[in-house]
Design a protein around this motif. Structure first.
Motif, PDB file in Angstrom:
ATOM      1  N   VAL A 161       0.857  -1.185   0.000  1.00  0.00           N
ATOM      2  CA  VAL A 161       0.000   0.000   0.000  1.00  0.00           C
ATOM      3  C   VAL A 161       0.892   1.233   0.000  1.00  0.00           C
ATOM      4  CG1 VAL A 161      -1.776   1.315   1.216  1.00  0.00           C
ATOM      5  CG2 VAL A 161      -1.857  -1.194   1.223  1.00  0.00           C
ATOM      6  N   ILE A 162       0.712   2.089  -1.010  1.00  0.00           N
ATOM      7  CA  ILE A 162       1.511   3.305  -1.139  1.00  0.00           C
ATOM      8  C   ILE A 162       0.601   4.510  -0.926  1.00  0.00           C
ATOM      9  CG2 ILE A 162       2.974   4.685  -2.649  1.00  0.00           C
ATOM     10  CD1 ILE A 162       3.489   2.101  -4.271  1.00  0.00           C
ATOM     11  N   ALA A 163       0.866   5.290   0.109  1.00  0.00           N
ATOM     12  CA  ALA A 163       0.102   6.511   0.362  1.00  0.00           C
ATOM     13  C   ALA A 163       0.756   7.672  -0.372  1.00  0.00           C
ATOM     14  CB  ALA A 163       0.040   6.803   1.853  1.00  0.00           C
ATOM     15  N   VAL A 164      -0.031   8.408  -1.136  1.00  0.00           N
ATOM     16  CA  VAL A 164       0.457   9.614  -1.803  1.00  0.00           C
ATOM     17  C   VAL A 164      -0.184  10.799  -1.094  1.00  0.00           C
ATOM     18  CG1 VAL A 164       0.601  10.911  -3.956  1.00  0.00           C
ATOM     19  CG2 VAL A 164       0.733   8.411  -3.990  1.00  0.00           C
TER      20      VAL A 164
ATOM     21  N   GLY B  25       4.559   2.379   2.547  1.00  0.00           N
ATOM     22  CA  GLY B  25       5.402   3.559   2.426  1.00  0.00           C
ATOM     23  C   GLY B  25       4.602   4.719   1.878  1.00  0.00           C
ATOM     24  N   ALA B  26       5.164   5.915   1.970  1.00  0.00           N
ATOM     25  CA  ALA B  26       4.463   7.126   1.548  1.00  0.00           C
ATOM     26  C   ALA B  26       5.299   7.939   0.586  1.00  0.00           C
ATOM     27  CB  ALA B  26       4.102   7.980   2.767  1.00  0.00           C
ATOM     28  N   VAL B  27       4.618   8.576  -0.353  1.00  0.00           N
ATOM     29  CA  VAL B  27       5.225   9.535  -1.275  1.00  0.00           C
ATOM     30  C   VAL B  27       4.637  10.900  -0.961  1.00  0.00           C
ATOM     31  CG1 VAL B  27       5.436  10.258  -3.681  1.00  0.00           C
ATOM     32  CG2 VAL B  27       5.596   7.826  -3.092  1.00  0.00           C
ATOM     33  N   VAL B  28       5.472  11.879  -0.717  1.00  0.00           N
ATOM     34  CA  VAL B  28       5.012  13.227  -0.363  1.00  0.00           C
ATOM     35  C   VAL B  28       5.189  14.142  -1.570  1.00  0.00           C
ATOM     36  CG1 VAL B  28       5.376  15.216   1.150  1.00  0.00           C
ATOM     37  CG2 VAL B  28       5.536  12.891   2.074  1.00  0.00           C
ATOM     38  N   VAL B  29       4.127  14.866  -1.896  1.00  0.00           N
ATOM     39  CA  VAL B  29       4.102  15.736  -3.073  1.00  0.00           C
ATOM     40  C   VAL B  29       4.140  17.185  -2.623  1.00  0.00           C
ATOM     41  CG1 VAL B  29       2.855  16.355  -5.180  1.00  0.00           C
ATOM     42  CG2 VAL B  29       2.738  14.003  -4.305  1.00  0.00           C
TER      43      VAL B  29
ATOM     44  N   LEU C 119      -1.292  -1.039  -4.183  1.00  0.00           N
ATOM     45  CA  LEU C 119      -2.499  -0.225  -4.089  1.00  0.00           C
ATOM     46  C   LEU C 119      -2.046   1.190  -3.759  1.00  0.00           C
ATOM     47  CD1 LEU C 119      -5.572   0.175  -4.006  1.00  0.00           C
ATOM     48  CD2 LEU C 119      -5.497  -0.439  -1.562  1.00  0.00           C
ATOM     49  N   VAL C 120      -2.233   2.106  -4.701  1.00  0.00           N
ATOM     50  CA  VAL C 120      -1.863   3.508  -4.503  1.00  0.00           C
ATOM     51  C   VAL C 120      -3.053   4.229  -3.886  1.00  0.00           C
ATOM     52  CG1 VAL C 120      -1.168   5.648  -5.642  1.00  0.00           C
ATOM     53  CG2 VAL C 120      -0.270   3.452  -6.452  1.00  0.00           C
ATOM     54  N   VAL C 121      -2.827   4.914  -2.780  1.00  0.00           N
ATOM     55  CA  VAL C 121      -3.899   5.609  -2.067  1.00  0.00           C
ATOM     56  C   VAL C 121      -3.698   7.109  -2.204  1.00  0.00           C
ATOM     57  CG1 VAL C 121      -5.089   5.944   0.127  1.00  0.00           C
ATOM     58  CG2 VAL C 121      -4.105   3.701  -0.429  1.00  0.00           C
ATOM     59  N   ASP C 122      -4.649   7.769  -2.869  1.00  0.00           N
ATOM     60  CA  ASP C 122      -4.615   9.223  -3.011  1.00  0.00           C
ATOM     61  C   ASP C 122      -5.215   9.834  -1.753  1.00  0.00           C
ATOM     62  OD1 ASP C 122      -4.546  11.828  -3.932  1.00  0.00           O
ATOM     63  OD2 ASP C 122      -6.423  11.639  -5.056  1.00  0.00           O
ATOM     64  N   MET C 123      -4.350  10.334  -0.880  1.00  0.00           N
ATOM     65  CA  MET C 123      -4.777  10.867   0.408  1.00  0.00           C
ATOM     66  C   MET C 123      -5.376  12.262   0.270  1.00  0.00           C
ATOM     67  SD  MET C 123      -3.908   8.596   2.703  1.00  0.00           S
ATOM     68  CE  MET C 123      -3.697   9.507   4.229  1.00  0.00           C
ATOM     69  N   PRO C 124      -6.236  12.650   1.206  1.00  0.00           N
ATOM     70  CA  PRO C 124      -6.630  14.056   1.253  1.00  0.00           C
ATOM     71  C   PRO C 124      -5.466  14.893   1.747  1.00  0.00           C
ATOM     72  CG  PRO C 124      -7.547  12.868   3.116  1.00  0.00           C
ATOM     73  CD  PRO C 124      -6.897  11.841   2.244  1.00  0.00           C
ATOM     74  N   PRO C 125      -5.430  16.181   1.432  1.00  0.00           N
ATOM     75  CA  PRO C 125      -4.335  17.016   1.920  1.00  0.00           C
ATOM     76  C   PRO C 125      -4.415  17.211   3.429  1.00  0.00           C
ATOM     77  CG  PRO C 125      -6.019  18.349   0.837  1.00  0.00           C
ATOM     78  CD  PRO C 125      -6.388  16.928   0.597  1.00  0.00           C
ATOM     79  N   GLY C 126      -3.277  17.482   4.036  1.00  0.00           N
ATOM     80  CA  GLY C 126      -3.262  17.775   5.464  1.00  0.00           C
ATOM     81  C   GLY C 126      -2.755  16.616   6.304  1.00  0.00           C
ATOM     82  N   THR C 127      -2.907  16.768   7.616  1.00  0.00           N
ATOM     83  CA  THR C 127      -2.409  15.777   8.575  1.00  0.00           C
ATOM     84  C   THR C 127      -3.454  15.549   9.665  1.00  0.00           C
ATOM     85  OG1 THR C 127      -1.289  17.549   9.792  1.00  0.00           O
ATOM     86  CG2 THR C 127       0.023  16.331   8.182  1.00  0.00           C
ATOM     87  N   GLY C 128      -4.660  15.180   9.259  1.00  0.00           N
ATOM     88  CA  GLY C 128      -5.757  15.058  10.214  1.00  0.00           C
ATOM     89  C   GLY C 128      -6.221  13.636  10.464  1.00  0.00           C
ATOM     90  N   ASP C 129      -7.526  13.514  10.752  1.00  0.00           N
ATOM     91  CA  ASP C 129      -8.106  12.231  11.149  1.00  0.00           C
ATOM     92  C   ASP C 129      -7.904  11.137  10.112  1.00  0.00           C
ATOM     93  OD1 ASP C 129      -9.090  13.061  13.598  1.00  0.00           O
ATOM     94  OD2 ASP C 129     -10.964  13.812  12.752  1.00  0.00           O
ATOM     95  N   ILE C 130      -8.115  11.469   8.846  1.00  0.00           N
ATOM     96  CA  ILE C 130      -8.050  10.442   7.814  1.00  0.00           C
ATOM     97  C   ILE C 130      -6.626   9.917   7.682  1.00  0.00           C
ATOM     98  CG2 ILE C 130      -8.311  10.013   5.345  1.00  0.00           C
ATOM     99  CD1 ILE C 130     -10.718  11.853   5.370  1.00  0.00           C
TER     100      ILE C 130
ATOM    101  N   GLY D 127      -3.726  21.619  -3.830  1.00  0.00           N
ATOM    102  CA  GLY D 127      -3.307  22.403  -4.978  1.00  0.00           C
ATOM    103  C   GLY D 127      -1.891  22.167  -5.449  1.00  0.00           C
ATOM    104  N   VAL D 128      -1.241  21.105  -4.976  1.00  0.00           N
ATOM    105  CA  VAL D 128       0.140  20.855  -5.385  1.00  0.00           C
ATOM    106  C   VAL D 128       0.246  19.706  -6.395  1.00  0.00           C
ATOM    107  CG1 VAL D 128       1.088  21.749  -3.230  1.00  0.00           C
ATOM    108  CG2 VAL D 128       0.593  19.302  -3.430  1.00  0.00           C
ATOM    109  N   GLY D 129      -0.884  19.170  -6.822  1.00  0.00           N
ATOM    110  CA  GLY D 129      -0.858  18.117  -7.826  1.00  0.00           C
ATOM    111  C   GLY D 129      -0.738  16.719  -7.245  1.00  0.00           C
ATOM    112  N   LYS D 130      -1.221  16.532  -6.024  1.00  0.00           N
ATOM    113  CA  LYS D 130      -1.132  15.238  -5.362  1.00  0.00           C
ATOM    114  C   LYS D 130      -1.933  14.159  -6.096  1.00  0.00           C
ATOM    115  CE  LYS D 130      -3.760  15.046  -1.951  1.00  0.00           C
ATOM    116  NZ  LYS D 130      -4.824  14.380  -2.751  1.00  0.00           N
ATOM    117  N   SER D 131      -3.168  14.454  -6.452  1.00  0.00           N
ATOM    118  CA  SER D 131      -3.996  13.463  -7.140  1.00  0.00           C
ATOM    119  C   SER D 131      -3.452  13.159  -8.533  1.00  0.00           C
ATOM    120  CB  SER D 131      -5.445  13.955  -7.237  1.00  0.00           C
ATOM    121  OG  SER D 131      -6.025  14.070  -5.948  1.00  0.00           O
ATOM    122  N   THR D 132      -2.963  14.172  -9.211  1.00  0.00           N
ATOM    123  CA  THR D 132      -2.325  13.963 -10.511  1.00  0.00           C
ATOM    124  C   THR D 132      -1.141  13.017 -10.377  1.00  0.00           C
ATOM    125  OG1 THR D 132      -2.995  16.148 -11.315  1.00  0.00           O
ATOM    126  CG2 THR D 132      -1.126  15.100 -12.417  1.00  0.00           C
ATOM    127  N   THR D 133      -0.350  13.223  -9.323  1.00  0.00           N
ATOM    128  CA  THR D 133       0.794  12.341  -9.071  1.00  0.00           C
ATOM    129  C   THR D 133       0.340  10.931  -8.752  1.00  0.00           C
ATOM    130  OG1 THR D 133       2.134  14.186  -8.263  1.00  0.00           O
ATOM    131  CG2 THR D 133       2.805  11.966  -7.597  1.00  0.00           C
TER     132      THR D 133
END
Length: 370
Positions: free
Chosen positions: A109-112, A242-246, A219-230, A118-124
Motif C-alpha cells: 500500500v503506497i500513500a500519496v 510507504g508514503a510519497v510526499v508531493v 495499491l496507490v492511495v490518493d490521500m486528502p491534503p493535510g495531517t488530520g483524522d483520515i 493544490g500541489v498536484g497530489k492526485s495527478t501524481t
C-alpha cells in the motif's frame, strides 16, 4: 529474495558466470544481481547460456538494456556464444510496520500525500499508479480524498457505479489497466460528503476493506491534503508500506510538506521520497527554462529528511488538459517526456519498497509535539 535457485552449470564456469552477474550492479537496488537474489536460473545448452532473472520491482522498460549489457559481458567467456534471458517480476509483500491485518490480495500500500491542497497530489497518484502498471505491475488506486474525490474524473470513469454481487463486497472499476475505487463512485453527482472527521475516516476504512480488489502488487492511495483524522486512521488501521510526499517549490508548500513527513515519521511509515510538481516551465517556442515558483524546494526537503527526490515535473498545460479529459500523461502520451518522468518515479518507488525491511511490534505513540 528467492527461496530457491536453479543453477545447472559446471565449475569453474558457474563461478565465472556468477562473478559477472554480481559485478552488474542493479542501479536502483544498489546491489549485484546475485547479491540481490535476482538470479533464478542458470543452465547451459551447447554453447547457449540460459539465464533467468526475477526483479522485485517493476521496471520492464529497463529489461532490454540489462539483457544487452549482460549478453556482452557473458559472451566474453569461452564456453558461451549466446545468452537466452528470461525475466520475471515477483513483487514482495510489505505490510508496513504496524500489526494491522493485510488487505486481501494486496501486497503493498503506497500513500500519496501532501501537506496542502493544490500541489498536484492526485495527478501524481494517478500517474504513479498508471506508471507502475506500465512497468509491469498489477496496480489499483483508491481515492481516499473523501471530501474532494477527483480520481473518477481524472481516469475518465465518473459514471462508474460499484455493485455488490454478494451483498458484502463492492466491485472496483477497471480502466487503463488498473483497478480503481473512490467515494466519488458512490456519492450522487455534486453531492458533498458532509461528514465529521471520524465518520469520514470510518468511510475510508470501509471503502478499503469492502472492495473486492483483484491480485495487486501495489495499491496507490490518493490521500486528502493535510495531517488530520483520515491520515491517522490510514496509518493505524491500514498496512501502509510507504508514503510519497508531493510538494511544489514555493516555501508555503514545502513548509506543509515537512509536516506531512513528520506525521509519517511519527507513525513509523517510511517516506519513500519527494515528488516536486510545477518545478519549472519550458517555453515551447524557445526552450527557455524558468522557475516561476522558486527552485530547490523539493531537493532541500529531501536533503533535510534524508529521503530521495523522486522526480521533478514541469508546469505543463498538457498535464492539466489530460487529467480533465480522463487521459493522464502516462496513457495520453506513453512515449513522451512527462510519462518518462512518472515511470522513473514508479521504478524508484518500487525499488525502495523492495529494499524496505518492515519492522514488527512497533508501538505507535502520537503526541502534539513536533
Amino acid at each position: 529474495m528467492l527461496s530457491s535457485r536453479n543453477y545447472q552449470l559446471p565449475e569453474p564456469l558457474l563461478s565465472s558466470v556468477l562473478a559477472i552477474l554480481d559485478a552488474h550492479i542493479e542501479p536502483r537496488l544498489q546491489q549485484g544481481l546475485v547479491s540481490a537474489g535476482m538470479v533464478s536460473k542458470l543452465g547451459l545448452k551447447g554453447r547457449r547460456l540460459e539465464l533467468g532473472l526475477v526483479y522485485p520491482y517493476p521496471c520492464q522498460s529497463s529489461y532490454k538494456d540489462t539483457v544487452m549489457t549482460l549478453t556482452r559481458a557473458l559472451a566474453t567467456l569461452d564456453a558461451i556464444d549466446e545468452v537466452e534471458c528470461e525475466i520475471d517480476l515477483q513483487v514482495p509483500v510489505n505490510t508496513g510496520s504496524t500489526n494491522t491485518a493485510a488487505i486481501p490480495n494486496v501486497k503493498n500500500v503506497i500513500a500519496v500525500a501532501s501537506g496542502k491542497g493544490g500541489v498536484g497530489k492526485s495527478t501524481t497518484a494517478v500517474n504513479l499508479a498508471l506508471a507502475l502498471a506500465a512497468e509491469g505491475a498489477n496496480v489499483g488506486i483508491l481515492d481516499a480524498d473523501i471530501y474532494g474525490p477527483s480520481v473518477p474524473v481524472m481516469l475518465g470513469i465518473a459514471d462508474f457505479k460499484p455493485v455488490s454481487p454478494d451483498g458484502k463486497m463492492m466491485t472496483a472499476a477497471k480502466v487503463h489497466g488498473i483497478a480503481a475505487q473512490s467515494i466519488g463512485f458512490i456519492l450522487a453527482d455534486e453531492q458533498a460528503a458532509v461528514w465529521r472527521g471520524p465518520m469520514a475516516a470510518g468511510a475510508l476504512v470501509q471503502l478499503i476493506n469492502e472492495t473486492s480488489w483483484p491480485e495487486l502488487d501495489y495499491l496507490v492511495v490518493d490521500m486528502p491534503p493535510g495531517t488530520g483524522d483520515i491520515q491517522l486512521t490510514l496509518s493505524q488501521k491500514v498496512p501502509v508500506s510507504g508514503a510519497v510526499v508531493v510538494t511544489t517549490p514555493q516555501d508555503i508548500a514545502t513548509l506543509d510538506a515537512k509536516k506531512g513527513i513528520t506525521l509519517f515519521n511519527k507513525v513509523n511509515i517510511p517516506v519513500l521520497g519527494i515528488v516536486e510538481n510545477m518545478s519549472f516551465h519550458l517555453c515551447p517556442n524557445c526552450g527557455y527554462k524558468e522557475h516561476p515558483f522558486g527552485t530547490h524546494g523539493g531537493s532541500n526537503i529531501a536533503e533535510r529528511y534524508a529521503v530521495p527526490l523522486l522526480g521533478e515535473l514541469p508546469l505543463n498545460i498538457s498535464i492539466r488538459e489530460g487529467m480533465d479529459k480522463g487521459l493522464p500523461s502516462v496513457v495520453a502520451e506513453p512515449s513522451g517526456d512527462i510519462a518518462a518522468i512518472y515511470r522513473e518515479i514508479a521504478c524508484k518507488v518500487g525499488a525502495s519498497l523492495a529494499k524496505t525491511k518492515p519492522q514488527t511490534g512497533v508501538s505507535i505513540s502520537i503526541s502534539d509535539d513536533e
